[in-house]
Design a protein around this motif. Structure first.
Motif, PDB file in Angstrom:
ATOM      1  N   SER A  19       0.832  -1.200   0.000  1.00  0.00           N
ATOM      2  CA  SER A  19       0.000   0.000   0.000  1.00  0.00           C
ATOM      3  C   SER A  19       0.868   1.252   0.000  1.00  0.00           C
ATOM      4  O   SER A  19       0.590   2.219  -0.714  1.00  0.00           O
ATOM      5  CB  SER A  19      -0.902   0.033   1.239  1.00  0.00           C
ATOM      6  OG  SER A  19      -1.726  -1.091   1.285  1.00  0.00           O
ATOM      7  N   LEU A  20       1.915   1.214   0.808  1.00  0.00           N
ATOM      8  CA  LEU A  20       2.806   2.382   0.873  1.00  0.00           C
ATOM      9  C   LEU A  20       3.393   2.677  -0.507  1.00  0.00           C
ATOM     10  O   LEU A  20       3.478   3.828  -0.928  1.00  0.00           O
ATOM     11  CB  LEU A  20       3.933   2.125   1.895  1.00  0.00           C
ATOM     12  CG  LEU A  20       4.728   3.366   2.282  1.00  0.00           C
ATOM     13  CD1 LEU A  20       3.911   4.264   3.203  1.00  0.00           C
ATOM     14  CD2 LEU A  20       6.037   3.002   2.954  1.00  0.00           C
ATOM     15  N   MET A  21       3.760   1.606  -1.213  1.00  0.00           N
ATOM     16  CA  MET A  21       4.400   1.792  -2.518  1.00  0.00           C
ATOM     17  C   MET A  21       3.450   2.381  -3.565  1.00  0.00           C
ATOM     18  O   MET A  21       3.895   2.942  -4.558  1.00  0.00           O
ATOM     19  CB  MET A  21       4.972   0.457  -3.012  1.00  0.00           C
ATOM     20  CG  MET A  21       6.136  -0.026  -2.182  1.00  0.00           C
ATOM     21  SD  MET A  21       7.471   1.193  -2.135  1.00  0.00           S
ATOM     22  CE  MET A  21       7.829   1.226  -0.391  1.00  0.00           C
ATOM     23  N   GLN A  22       2.153   2.249  -3.330  1.00  0.00           N
ATOM     24  CA  GLN A  22       1.201   2.869  -4.262  1.00  0.00           C
ATOM     25  C   GLN A  22       1.375   4.387  -4.276  1.00  0.00           C
ATOM     26  O   GLN A  22       1.141   5.041  -5.293  1.00  0.00           O
ATOM     27  CB  GLN A  22      -0.254   2.516  -3.901  1.00  0.00           C
ATOM     28  CG  GLN A  22      -0.548   1.019  -3.840  1.00  0.00           C
ATOM     29  CD  GLN A  22      -0.089   0.273  -5.070  1.00  0.00           C
ATOM     30  OE1 GLN A  22      -0.431   0.646  -6.185  1.00  0.00           O
ATOM     31  NE2 GLN A  22       0.714  -0.758  -4.878  1.00  0.00           N
ATOM     32  N   MET A  23       1.776   4.934  -3.135  1.00  0.00           N
ATOM     33  CA  MET A  23       1.998   6.383  -3.065  1.00  0.00           C
ATOM     34  C   MET A  23       3.076   6.805  -4.052  1.00  0.00           C
ATOM     35  O   MET A  23       2.941   7.800  -4.773  1.00  0.00           O
ATOM     36  CB  MET A  23       2.415   6.797  -1.647  1.00  0.00           C
ATOM     37  CG  MET A  23       1.350   6.570  -0.589  1.00  0.00           C
ATOM     38  SD  MET A  23       2.000   6.613   1.105  1.00  0.00           S
ATOM     39  CE  MET A  23       2.672   8.274   1.202  1.00  0.00           C
ATOM     40  N   ALA A  24       4.168   6.023  -4.083  1.00  0.00           N
ATOM     41  CA  ALA A  24       5.279   6.350  -4.990  1.00  0.00           C
ATOM     42  C   ALA A  24       4.851   6.130  -6.440  1.00  0.00           C
ATOM     43  O   ALA A  24       5.172   6.928  -7.327  1.00  0.00           O
ATOM     44  CB  ALA A  24       6.493   5.489  -4.651  1.00  0.00           C
ATOM     45  N   LYS A  25       4.100   5.050  -6.654  1.00  0.00           N
ATOM     46  CA  LYS A  25       3.681   4.686  -8.015  1.00  0.00           C
ATOM     47  C   LYS A  25       2.814   5.789  -8.629  1.00  0.00           C
ATOM     48  O   LYS A  25       3.072   6.241  -9.749  1.00  0.00           O
ATOM     49  CB  LYS A  25       2.915   3.365  -7.917  1.00  0.00           C
ATOM     50  CG  LYS A  25       2.413   2.797  -9.198  1.00  0.00           C
ATOM     51  CD  LYS A  25       2.022   1.323  -9.008  1.00  0.00           C
ATOM     52  CE  LYS A  25       0.534   1.129  -8.973  1.00  0.00           C
ATOM     53  NZ  LYS A  25       0.158  -0.305  -8.831  1.00  0.00           N
ATOM     54  N   SER A  53       2.499   8.916  -7.587  1.00  0.00           N
ATOM     55  CA  SER A  53       3.229  10.184  -7.662  1.00  0.00           C
ATOM     56  C   SER A  53       4.123  10.216  -8.894  1.00  0.00           C
ATOM     57  O   SER A  53       4.243  11.246  -9.565  1.00  0.00           O
ATOM     58  CB  SER A  53       4.068  10.393  -6.395  1.00  0.00           C
ATOM     59  OG  SER A  53       3.231  10.384  -5.260  1.00  0.00           O
ATOM     60  N   ALA A  58      -0.717  12.410   1.529  1.00  0.00           N
ATOM     61  CA  ALA A  58       0.714  12.556   1.249  1.00  0.00           C
ATOM     62  C   ALA A  58       1.102  11.951  -0.090  1.00  0.00           C
ATOM     63  O   ALA A  58       2.244  11.544  -0.288  1.00  0.00           O
ATOM     64  CB  ALA A  58       1.538  11.929   2.372  1.00  0.00           C
ATOM     65  N   SER A  59       0.164  11.840  -1.016  1.00  0.00           N
ATOM     66  CA  SER A  59       0.561  11.457  -2.377  1.00  0.00           C
ATOM     67  C   SER A  59      -0.301  12.213  -3.374  1.00  0.00           C
ATOM     68  O   SER A  59      -0.205  13.445  -3.427  1.00  0.00           O
ATOM     69  CB  SER A  59       0.503   9.940  -2.579  1.00  0.00           C
ATOM     70  OG  SER A  59      -0.789   9.415  -2.386  1.00  0.00           O
ATOM     71  N   ALA A 100       2.116  16.504   4.577  1.00  0.00           N
ATOM     72  CA  ALA A 100       1.614  15.657   3.483  1.00  0.00           C
ATOM     73  C   ALA A 100       2.142  16.161   2.143  1.00  0.00           C
ATOM     74  O   ALA A 100       2.532  15.391   1.271  1.00  0.00           O
ATOM     75  CB  ALA A 100       0.083  15.648   3.479  1.00  0.00           C
ATOM     76  N   ALA A 150       4.711  14.044  -0.568  1.00  0.00           N
ATOM     77  CA  ALA A 150       4.220  13.807  -1.925  1.00  0.00           C
ATOM     78  C   ALA A 150       5.163  14.434  -2.956  1.00  0.00           C
ATOM     79  O   ALA A 150       5.535  13.799  -3.948  1.00  0.00           O
ATOM     80  CB  ALA A 150       2.814  14.376  -2.077  1.00  0.00           C
ATOM     81  N   MET A 209       8.429  12.377  -3.474  1.00  0.00           N
ATOM     82  CA  MET A 209       8.283  11.168  -4.300  1.00  0.00           C
ATOM     83  C   MET A 209       8.166  11.549  -5.774  1.00  0.00           C
ATOM     84  O   MET A 209       8.744  10.900  -6.645  1.00  0.00           O
ATOM     85  CB  MET A 209       7.036  10.389  -3.876  1.00  0.00           C
ATOM     86  CG  MET A 209       7.110   9.828  -2.484  1.00  0.00           C
ATOM     87  SD  MET A 209       5.662   8.837  -2.096  1.00  0.00           S
ATOM     88  CE  MET A 209       4.359  10.023  -2.138  1.00  0.00           C
ATOM     89  N   TYR A 210       7.379  12.582  -5.997  1.00  0.00           N
ATOM     90  CA  TYR A 210       7.127  13.111  -7.348  1.00  0.00           C
ATOM     91  C   TYR A 210       8.447  13.534  -8.006  1.00  0.00           C
ATOM     92  O   TYR A 210       8.770  13.096  -9.106  1.00  0.00           O
ATOM     93  CB  TYR A 210       6.219  14.313  -7.106  1.00  0.00           C
ATOM     94  CG  TYR A 210       5.553  15.061  -8.220  1.00  0.00           C
ATOM     95  CD1 TYR A 210       4.417  14.566  -8.824  1.00  0.00           C
ATOM     96  CD2 TYR A 210       6.003  16.328  -8.577  1.00  0.00           C
ATOM     97  CE1 TYR A 210       3.738  15.312  -9.781  1.00  0.00           C
ATOM     98  CE2 TYR A 210       5.340  17.082  -9.525  1.00  0.00           C
ATOM     99  CZ  TYR A 210       4.202  16.580 -10.132  1.00  0.00           C
ATOM    100  OH  TYR A 210       3.537  17.331 -11.053  1.00  0.00           O
ATOM    101  N   LEU A 228       9.442   6.832   2.917  1.00  0.00           N
ATOM    102  CA  LEU A 228       9.268   6.925   1.470  1.00  0.00           C
ATOM    103  C   LEU A 228       9.574   8.328   0.941  1.00  0.00           C
ATOM    104  O   LEU A 228       9.938   8.491  -0.217  1.00  0.00           O
ATOM    105  CB  LEU A 228       7.820   6.528   1.129  1.00  0.00           C
ATOM    106  CG  LEU A 228       7.467   6.250  -0.314  1.00  0.00           C
ATOM    107  CD1 LEU A 228       8.386   5.220  -0.939  1.00  0.00           C
ATOM    108  CD2 LEU A 228       6.017   5.795  -0.415  1.00  0.00           C
ATOM    109  N   VAL A 249       4.237   0.097   6.323  1.00  0.00           N
ATOM    110  CA  VAL A 249       3.215   1.107   6.032  1.00  0.00           C
ATOM    111  C   VAL A 249       2.830   1.868   7.302  1.00  0.00           C
ATOM    112  O   VAL A 249       2.394   3.020   7.238  1.00  0.00           O
ATOM    113  CB  VAL A 249       1.985   0.444   5.377  1.00  0.00           C
ATOM    114  CG1 VAL A 249       1.306  -0.529   6.338  1.00  0.00           C
ATOM    115  CG2 VAL A 249       0.982   1.459   4.875  1.00  0.00           C
ATOM    116  N   PHE A 295       8.793   1.075  -9.889  1.00  0.00           N
ATOM    117  CA  PHE A 295       7.692   1.361  -8.951  1.00  0.00           C
ATOM    118  C   PHE A 295       6.331   1.069  -9.597  1.00  0.00           C
ATOM    119  O   PHE A 295       5.376   0.714  -8.911  1.00  0.00           O
ATOM    120  CB  PHE A 295       7.778   2.806  -8.452  1.00  0.00           C
ATOM    121  CG  PHE A 295       8.856   2.970  -7.410  1.00  0.00           C
ATOM    122  CD1 PHE A 295       8.579   2.764  -6.065  1.00  0.00           C
ATOM    123  CD2 PHE A 295      10.163   3.270  -7.783  1.00  0.00           C
ATOM    124  CE1 PHE A 295       9.579   2.868  -5.111  1.00  0.00           C
ATOM    125  CE2 PHE A 295      11.167   3.367  -6.827  1.00  0.00           C
ATOM    126  CZ  PHE A 295      10.878   3.170  -5.493  1.00  0.00           C
TER     127      PHE A 295
END
Lengths: 273, 318
Positions: free
Chosen positions: A167-173, A175, A202-203, B174, B178, B181-182, B205, B223, B309
């Motif tokens: 789930s955490l990695m979905q944020m990076a994906k 983004s 946060a994504s 937040a 974000a 990562m972006y 992350l 997580v 990713f």
């Protein structure tokens, strides 16, 4: 405050009348629904489901769902008091959704857009692999088809614990997909609704070229309880609301629900897409 | 005098043999050489047995061990030079994230790493490794500069999580995670990330998107903290060991789930038993990864970072 009206755990109370958490008045349900589930007395914005949101924002009958066949599974064989696979089944039956996000395309006042929405009733609107994959594909298609992208977030859960690190990695994906969309000149309008927290905040939710928020929504990274437990002082009034974030410079506009559609259309026109 | 009772209860069998070895050495008994050899063998076997069978909750204890090497320790042991660069140009200089130029085996790099601190004073100055938005902004600013001047970036992840506080929310916790990562997903320079201790959620992350993501054998990446998860799903922090099992966050799980590329083995009995050996292994890993990455054309590098990713997640379709 004790309420005489029976409330379901999440969402709008059952029955003909409902108690508004904003002004404590008893509101005739039909009256609120006529106003897009906004309290006619005080303007409190009630929960709306993903399907209702699509009805409210997109032109009638124009929505076409993408990747509706994606279904969650239980990669960790996660079990707390209940098994995750059983929990999923219950949530699916209860909400009529396969997972917490719906994506697709449709028209907003005759402007074609890619549209995604999360539903905070499905496991708190949390993001696991399916929400991540659906939104990533949405962003990728919006990039290919050069469509404006609108995502309406409602998630108290953030990244979904039951799928752990995936789930955490979905944020990076997501983004990363949004960064590519941005490079191609895409317009992303992110709409934050009550609540938008944790890994969702946060994504993608905070990566909009424009960030709109519904009035009085709870928006933030850490949950108020976690913060209170850490710093051991009372949190200021209005902390982590839409208005608080506007004041601190993180939200472009606070947009009441009945204005959302026209505000999105106007923004698309300004940005020439 | 024996050393005071050390921290981890599951390490007690190890401490017992260690104290027997000390007693044997002090006794000055010349016939004790054989006994000493036997004890040392027993020590190695016991340590191996304990460490081969750590459960996930014990892994968390090791990852949080007070003597476990931190970013600053690796900078001192594995790098030839570190030139710290401060500040995010907006608000302040978050001590929970260290950034600066560094030399690694003659490679010039930019290092970004969480810092937990050792003494109480240090630990409170850097909020026990929990960064504020200015920390993430500082990290991103230095990474952007690294890309501009062709320096590869090395990130050391070691945080319980991003700081949950009023100021952190006011300054957009937040938003900065974000944005990092972006930006990291398209940063035009090689990026290597290593989870050296705790990989706490979004706070990890926020400096964790790279071409290589590795984890030390007894580090974890999750997580949510096991305590946080237990509090939400079991309604009590006492269930943290159960949550630790359920979350599948040990190095072996991370490799199986495709979230990390490599697991870097720790010395027998964990990094805290032999920080120098750990630093040596980390250095070998980093140098090898750098050599693999630095000659790749940047568009390829960034495209494969995206794909890496892009593949993450497990779902059913059709």
């Amino acid at each position: 405050m004790a309420s005489p009206i029976k409330r379901t755990k999440r969402g709008v109370p059952e029955g003909l009348w409902l108690r508004c958490p904003g002004c404590q008045n008893a509101i005739f349900r039909k009256e609120a629904e006529k106003r897009l589930s906004v309290c006619p007395e005080c303007g409190y914005h009630f929960y709306v489901s993903a399907r209702e949101r699509i009805e409210q924002v997109l032109d009638t009958g124009t929505f076409e769902e993408w990747d509706g066949g994606l279904r969650p599974t239980d990669p960790l064989e996660f079990q707390d008091k209940k098994r995750y696979d059983e929990r999923l089944k219950l949530e699916q039956e209860r909400t009529g959704l396969l997972d917490a996000a719906i994506t697709g395309c449709g028209m907003i006042r005759a402007r074609r857009v890619a549209f995604g929405v999360t539903d905070s009733a499905f496991l708190m609107g949390s993001m696991g692999s399916v929400v991540g994959e659906r939104l990533t594909r949405l962003v990728e298609r919006a990039t290919e088809q050069r469509l404006p992208l609108i995502v309406v977030s409602g998630s108290g859960g953030g990244a979904r614990m039951h799928e752990g690190i995936l789930s955490l990695m979905q944020m990076a994906k997501i983004s990363a997909a949004l960064a590519r969309y941005d490079r191609e000149g895409g317009l992303f309008i992110s709409v934050l609704t009550n609540p938008t927290m944790g890994g969702v905040a946060a994504s993608f939710a905070s990566l909009g070229d424009l960030v709109f928020a519904e009035p009085q929504a709870l928006i933030g990274f850490a949950g108020p309880r976690t913060i209170k437990a850490t710093i051991r002082i009372e949190l200021p009034k209005g902390f982590q609301t839409s208005e608080f974030l506007l004041e601190h410079g993180f939200v472009d506009r606070i947009v009441p629900r009945d204005k959302l559609k026209s505000e999105i259309a106007r923004t698309i026109d300004y940005c020439g897409k | 005098m024996d050393t005071p009772a050390p921290g981890l209860d599951f390490e007690q069998p190890i401490y017992e043999i260690e104290s027997r070895i000390r007693a044997q050495q002090q006794s000055g008994d010349r016939r004790g050489e054989d006994e000493l050899r036997r004890l040392r063998r027993e020590l190695a076997e016991t340590t191996r047995r304990v460490y081969d069978n750590l459960n996930p909750w014990q892994v968390v204890q090791v990852a949080r061990h007070k003597d476990r090497p931190h970013t600053a320790d690796y900078l001192a042991m594995a790098f030839e030079e570190f030139v710290e660069l401060h500040g995010d140009r907006h608000f302040g200089d978050d001590r929970a994230i260290l950034t600066g130029f560094a030399k690694l085996d003659q490679h010039k790099v930019m290092v970004v790493g969480h810092q937990k601190g050792r003494t109480y004073k240090e630990r409170s100055a850097c909020y026990f490794g929990c960064a504020h938005p200015e920390g993430y902004r500082k990290a991103m600013g230095k990474m952007r500069m690294a890309a501009k001047y062709g320096l590869p970036v090395i990130c050391f992840i070691d945080t319980p999580g991003a700081y949950p506080g009023i100021g952190a929310e006011e300054r957009g916790q937040a938003w900065v995670i974000a944005e990092n990562m972006y930006e990291m997903s398209r940063l035009e320079t090689p990026v290597i990330c290593v989870v050296i201790g705790e990989g706490g959620s979004g706070g990890a992350l926020g400096i964790g998107v790279g071409d290589r993501v590795a984890v030390l054998e007894h580090a974890y990446y999750s997580v949510i903290s096991p305590e946080g998860c237990a509090g939400i799903l079991w309604k009590s922090h006492e269930y943290a060991p159960r949550a630790a099992e359920a979350l599948r966050f040990t190095s072996r799980d991370l490799l199986r789930l495709g979230v990390v590329d490599d697991v870097i083995p720790e010395p027998l009995g964990g990094a805290h038993r032999d920080p120098h050996q750990m630093a040596g292994r980390l250095k070998i890993y980093l140098v090898r990864a750098l050599r693999e990455l630095i000659d790749r054309p940047l568009p390829d590098l960034v495209a494969s970072r995206y794909e890496k990713f892009r593949r993450m997640g497990v779902f059913l379709e059709g």
